[in-house]
Structure formats: C-alpha cells, structure tokens
Design a protein around this motif. Structure first.
Motif, short mmCIF file in Angstrom:
data_model
loop_
_atom_site.label_atom_id
_atom_site.label_comp_id
_atom_site.label_asym_id
_atom_site.label_seq_id
_atom_site.Cartn_x
_atom_site.Cartn_y
_atom_site.Cartn_z
N ARG A 105 59.90 99.07 83.98
CA ARG A 105 61.36 99.11 84.19
C ARG A 105 62.09 98.50 83.00
N ASP A 106 61.56 97.33 82.52
CA ASP A 106 62.18 96.67 81.37
C ASP A 106 62.10 97.56 80.14
N GLY A 107 60.93 98.19 79.92
CA GLY A 107 60.75 99.07 78.77
C GLY A 107 61.71 100.25 78.81
N LYS A 108 61.82 100.89 79.95
CA LYS A 108 62.74 102.03 80.10
C LYS A 108 64.19 101.60 79.85
N ARG A 109 64.54 100.45 80.37
CA ARG A 109 65.91 99.94 80.19
C ARG A 109 66.19 99.70 78.71
N LEU A 110 65.22 99.11 78.01
CA LEU A 110 65.41 98.85 76.58
C LEU A 110 65.51 100.15 75.78
N ILE A 111 64.65 101.11 76.08
CA ILE A 111 64.70 102.39 75.37
C ILE A 111 66.04 103.08 75.61
N ASP A 112 66.54 103.01 76.82
CA ASP A 112 67.83 103.63 77.13
C ASP A 112 68.98 102.99 76.34
N ARG A 113 68.81 101.76 75.87
CA ARG A 113 69.86 101.08 75.12
C ARG A 113 69.85 101.43 73.62
N ILE A 114 68.75 102.04 73.15
CA ILE A 114 68.67 102.41 71.73
C ILE A 114 69.58 103.61 71.50
N GLU A 115 70.48 103.48 70.52
CA GLU A 115 71.48 104.53 70.32
C GLU A 115 71.29 105.36 69.07
N ASP A 116 70.52 104.89 68.09
CA ASP A 116 70.37 105.70 66.89
C ASP A 116 68.99 106.36 66.86
N ASP A 117 68.96 107.57 66.27
CA ASP A 117 67.73 108.38 66.23
C ASP A 117 66.57 107.65 65.57
N ARG A 118 66.84 107.03 64.44
CA ARG A 118 65.77 106.38 63.67
C ARG A 118 65.07 105.29 64.49
N SER A 119 65.85 104.45 65.13
CA SER A 119 65.27 103.37 65.94
C SER A 119 64.52 103.92 67.15
N LEU A 120 65.06 104.95 67.77
CA LEU A 120 64.42 105.56 68.92
C LEU A 120 63.08 106.19 68.51
N ARG A 121 63.05 106.89 67.38
CA ARG A 121 61.79 107.47 66.89
C ARG A 121 60.77 106.37 66.60
N ALA A 122 61.22 105.27 66.00
CA ALA A 122 60.31 104.16 65.69
C ALA A 122 59.73 103.58 66.98
N ALA A 123 60.56 103.41 67.99
CA ALA A 123 60.08 102.87 69.26
C ALA A 123 59.06 103.81 69.89
N ILE A 124 59.34 105.12 69.86
CA ILE A 124 58.41 106.11 70.42
C ILE A 124 57.11 106.11 69.63
N HIS A 125 57.20 105.99 68.31
CA HIS A 125 56.01 105.95 67.47
C HIS A 125 55.13 104.74 67.84
N ILE A 126 55.75 103.59 68.01
CA ILE A 126 55.00 102.37 68.38
C ILE A 126 54.35 102.55 69.74
N LEU A 127 55.10 103.07 70.70
CA LEU A 127 54.55 103.28 72.04
C LEU A 127 53.43 104.28 72.03
N SER A 128 53.55 105.34 71.22
CA SER A 128 52.47 106.34 71.10
C SER A 128 51.23 105.72 70.52
N ALA A 129 51.38 104.88 69.52
CA ALA A 129 50.23 104.21 68.91
C ALA A 129 49.54 103.29 69.93
N LEU A 130 50.32 102.61 70.74
CA LEU A 130 49.74 101.74 71.77
C LEU A 130 49.01 102.56 72.82
N ASP A 131 49.57 103.70 73.14
CA ASP A 131 48.96 104.58 74.14
C ASP A 131 47.58 105.07 73.71
N LYS A 132 47.37 105.21 72.41
CA LYS A 132 46.10 105.70 71.87
C LYS A 132 45.10 104.59 71.64
N SER A 133 45.56 103.32 71.68
CA SER A 133 44.64 102.20 71.43
C SER A 133 43.74 101.98 72.63
N PRO A 134 42.55 101.40 72.41
CA PRO A 134 41.58 101.22 73.51
C PRO A 134 42.03 100.26 74.57
#
Length: 134
Positions: A105-134
């Motif tokens: 819930r906290d993560g979704k709330r924080l992502i919803d507050r990101i307003e610029d494309d660059r920051s949002l892409r960076a956040a998604i990139h970080i989350l994707s990298a974590l998703d692939k980690s063991p």
C-alpha cells in the motif's frame, strides 16, 4: 436526549475484572504510602467517595486520572495493570503477510505521487530489478 446505549449509568456499565484489578492496585499503592482515602482524594482534587468508587472498581479510571493517581502514589502506570500475554502465531506468517500488505500500500501510494516521467521510469526500473533478484 441520550439513548440508553450511550448512557453511562450503573445499569448499563457493570464493573469489569480489569476495573476491579486496577482499583485493588490503587488501594494497595495508597496503603503502602500510608495514605487514607481522604488524603489521596485531596492530592487528586476529588472526593474520598470518588476514591472509594475507583478502589472498588465501580468507577473506571480514565487515562488522565490514572496518570494522576500514579503520580500521587509514586508508581509507574504499568503497576496498575495485570500482566497478560498476547498470543502470536507460531509461524508468524499472518504478521509477515500483514506487513507485506502494508508495504505494498505504501509503495503504491508513493508511486502515485511521482509526477515526472523520468522519476517514474527510474522507480519502475528499480522495482523491476528487485523483482528479478533472488
């Protein structure tokens, strides 16, 4: 007009075991200091009859009043409560799942507050990298 469900008359609220336990501890602490009910009442700015009601458990002590009593009888607040154990699940799985739900819930709330494309892409990139980690 007050409804009976909201009334605090003696008929609607009977003393509980917890009220009686707290009252016994008030009496015990008062006696340990050698105070009479009248002396404690004077320290608290109430009548000795009110002290009697607290000690018998007839009247529930509010948090503020219990604090005043604790100061008057020189006892920590936890002195007035009976010890109890909070049961926890043996595996702790339910607690872990609740923490995960809260973090999502906290993560979704924080992502919803990101307003610029660059920051949002960076956040998604970080989350994707974590998703692939063991």
């Amino acid at each position: 007009m007050h409804s009976p469900a909201n009334s605090s008359s003696p008929e609607t609220r009977k003393p509980t075991d917890a009220d009686r336990f707290v009252g016994q501890k008030v009496r015990q602490a008062r006696r340990e200091l050698g105070l009479t009910q009248e002396a404690l009442a004077t320290l608290l700015g109430i009548t000795f009859q009110q002290v009697q009601k607290y000690e018998s458990g007839q009247t529930r002590l509010s948090a503020g009043r219990l604090r005043s009593v604790a100061i008057a009888v020189r006892k920590p607040i936890d002195y007035f409560y009976e010890p109890f154990v909070i049961a926890t699940p043996a595996s702790g799985l339910a607690e872990k799942e609740a923490r995960i739900r809260e973090l999502r819930r906290d993560g979704k709330r924080l992502i919803d507050r990101i307003e610029d494309d660059r920051s949002l892409r960076a956040a998604i990139h970080i989350l994707s990298a974590l998703d692939k980690s063991p």
